[in-house]
Scaffold this active site. Structure first.
Site, PDB file in Angstrom:
ATOM      1  N   GLY A 121       0.836  -1.200   0.000  1.00  0.00           N
ATOM      2  CA  GLY A 121       0.000   0.000   0.000  1.00  0.00           C
ATOM      3  C   GLY A 121       0.866   1.244   0.000  1.00  0.00           C
ATOM      4  N   PRO A 122       0.289   2.396  -0.225  1.00  0.00           N
ATOM      5  CG  PRO A 122      -1.141   3.933  -1.194  1.00  0.00           C
ATOM      6  CD  PRO A 122      -1.143   2.608  -0.528  1.00  0.00           C
ATOM      7  N   GLY A 124       2.301   5.685   4.521  1.00  0.00           N
ATOM      8  CA  GLY A 124       1.432   6.398   5.448  1.00  0.00           C
ATOM      9  C   GLY A 124       0.107   5.732   5.749  1.00  0.00           C
ATOM     10  N   GLY A 126      -0.290   2.882   7.306  1.00  0.00           N
ATOM     11  CA  GLY A 126      -0.229   2.142   8.570  1.00  0.00           C
ATOM     12  C   GLY A 126       0.117   0.675   8.431  1.00  0.00           C
ATOM     13  CG  ASP A 128       5.898  -0.303   9.403  1.00  0.00           C
ATOM     14  OD1 ASP A 128       6.016  -1.261   8.614  1.00  0.00           O
ATOM     15  OD2 ASP A 128       6.616   0.715   9.354  1.00  0.00           O
ATOM     16  NE  ARG A 153      11.675   6.380   7.907  1.00  0.00           N
ATOM     17  CZ  ARG A 153      10.697   5.966   7.113  1.00  0.00           C
ATOM     18  NH1 ARG A 153       9.669   5.279   7.633  1.00  0.00           N
ATOM     19  NH2 ARG A 153      10.743   6.212   5.817  1.00  0.00           N
ATOM     20  NE  ARG A 247       5.346   8.513   7.339  1.00  0.00           N
ATOM     21  CZ  ARG A 247       5.797   7.597   6.485  1.00  0.00           C
ATOM     22  NH1 ARG A 247       5.575   6.313   6.702  1.00  0.00           N
ATOM     23  NH2 ARG A 247       6.472   7.966   5.417  1.00  0.00           N
ATOM     24  NE  ARG A 258       8.655   9.002   2.387  1.00  0.00           N
ATOM     25  CZ  ARG A 258       8.959   7.721   2.264  1.00  0.00           C
ATOM     26  NH1 ARG A 258       8.048   6.877   1.793  1.00  0.00           N
ATOM     27  NH2 ARG A 258      10.155   7.266   2.594  1.00  0.00           N
ATOM     28  CG  ASN A 278      -5.197   0.881   9.044  1.00  0.00           C
ATOM     29  OD1 ASN A 278      -5.863   0.503  10.009  1.00  0.00           O
ATOM     30  ND2 ASN A 278      -3.980   1.391   9.168  1.00  0.00           N
TER      31      ASN A 278
END
Length: 308
Positions: A121-122, A124, A126, A128, A153, A247, A258, A278
């Protein structure tokens, strides 16, 4: 003339084989073949289950399948106790005796194959957070840690979120064919180690892979229909952009890139098997939907089978 009379006599005898006649003869009576027609089917000893009667003691008499055609004693009668007057074990053993075999305790359906679930998915949406929660609530599920050449990060853990390696090390992995797929994303390498997948599939675990849209397209060419491809999206484009801003991990230039990439990546949605929305604040709902997808795939008659 004699031959014609013999044929006429034979055809007259067999004109209607279903009508009983004491004078009908079978010209093949001296052969070893069984008769084609018979007015008494019991003489064939077919061994069918035939219920005869229920006694006052609660026993049911049936013909056993063990009877044979040439047994002069006739079909064997095996008593089966009625369930109301005997225990389950007694009825079970009597049924086995009547059928002449034992009931197998082996599973009717084998255990489902280990499943590979590719989540993409793109940026941002979610991915993770969804995967992290999915591995917490689902047993026998392994998230394959991706190797990357980008810098860590804040809050990320080496070996848990990613395997962080140098670009030189990543190139060495490519040369040794240690990666299922890899790509250069925003100037950094990302790739999936093969051995990690093999080790956990051998243990019977399902595999979850997290890749970008480019990586998902590569895996589709490699794995074809042996894996499940799930596209994760936000509830709207507006919500997606706000998440990227929140973020605070990119510069303005990187953020602009992005957002542009995310709008382009959304066009690939139809290339996936499933889509999961989501929604902000509904992580549990997204995870439950993913679990339902996995359960449905494992209940299929024709199982997916991935070989890495």
């Amino acid at each position: 003339m004699l031959l014609r009379r013999f044929c006429f006599s034979t055809s007259k005898s067999y004109m209607n084989p279903f009508l009983p006649s004491s004078r009908s003869t079978n010209p093949l009576a001296n052969s070893r073949s069984y008769p084609i027609f018979s007015s008494n089917f019991k003489t064939l000893r077919l061994g069918f289950h035939r219920t005869k009667s229920i006694s006052s003691q609660g026993f049911v008499s049936v013909y056993s399948t063990n009877s044979t055609m040439d047994d002069p004693r006739g079909p064997e009668v095996v008593p089966i106790p009625h369930p109301d007057t005997s225990g389950r074990a007694g009825v079970f053993r009597a049924l086995e005796a009547s059928l002449g075999c034992t009931f197998s305790s082996q599973p009717i359906v084998p255990n489902p194959n280990p499943l590979i679930v590719v989540i993409s998915g793109p940026s941002g949406v979610g991915k993770d957070a969804v995967i992290k929660r999915l591995t917490e609530v689902r047993e026998n599920l392994h998230f394959v840690v991706t190797a990357t050449s980008r810098a860590k990060r804040p809050g990320e853990v080496d070996g848990k979120d990613y395997f962080f390696v140098s670009k030189e090390e990543f190139v060495r992995m490519i040369e040794k064919n240690e990666l299922l797929e890899y790509a250069l994303v925003y100037g950094d390498y990302k790739g999936i180690p093969k051995q990690q997948i093999r080790d956990y599939m051998a243990k019977g675990c399902d595999i979850v892979l997290r890749v970008d849209i480019q990586g998902a397209a590569t895996l589709r060419r490699i794995l074809r229909n042996s894996a499940v491809f799930v596209f994760l999206v936000a509830e709207s484009e507006e919500a997606l952009v706000k998440r990227l801003i929140g973020r605070k991990t990119e510069t303005v230039e990187a953020l602009l890139m992005r957002v542009a990439s995310a709008r382009e990546e959304l066009r690939h949605l139809k290339e996936f098997d499933y889509v999961v929305v989501n929604k902000e604040g509904d992580l549990e709902g997204s995870v439950k939907l993913l679990e339902s997808i996995i359960d449905a795939e494992k209940a299929k008659v024709q199982q997916r089978r991935a070989i890495i």
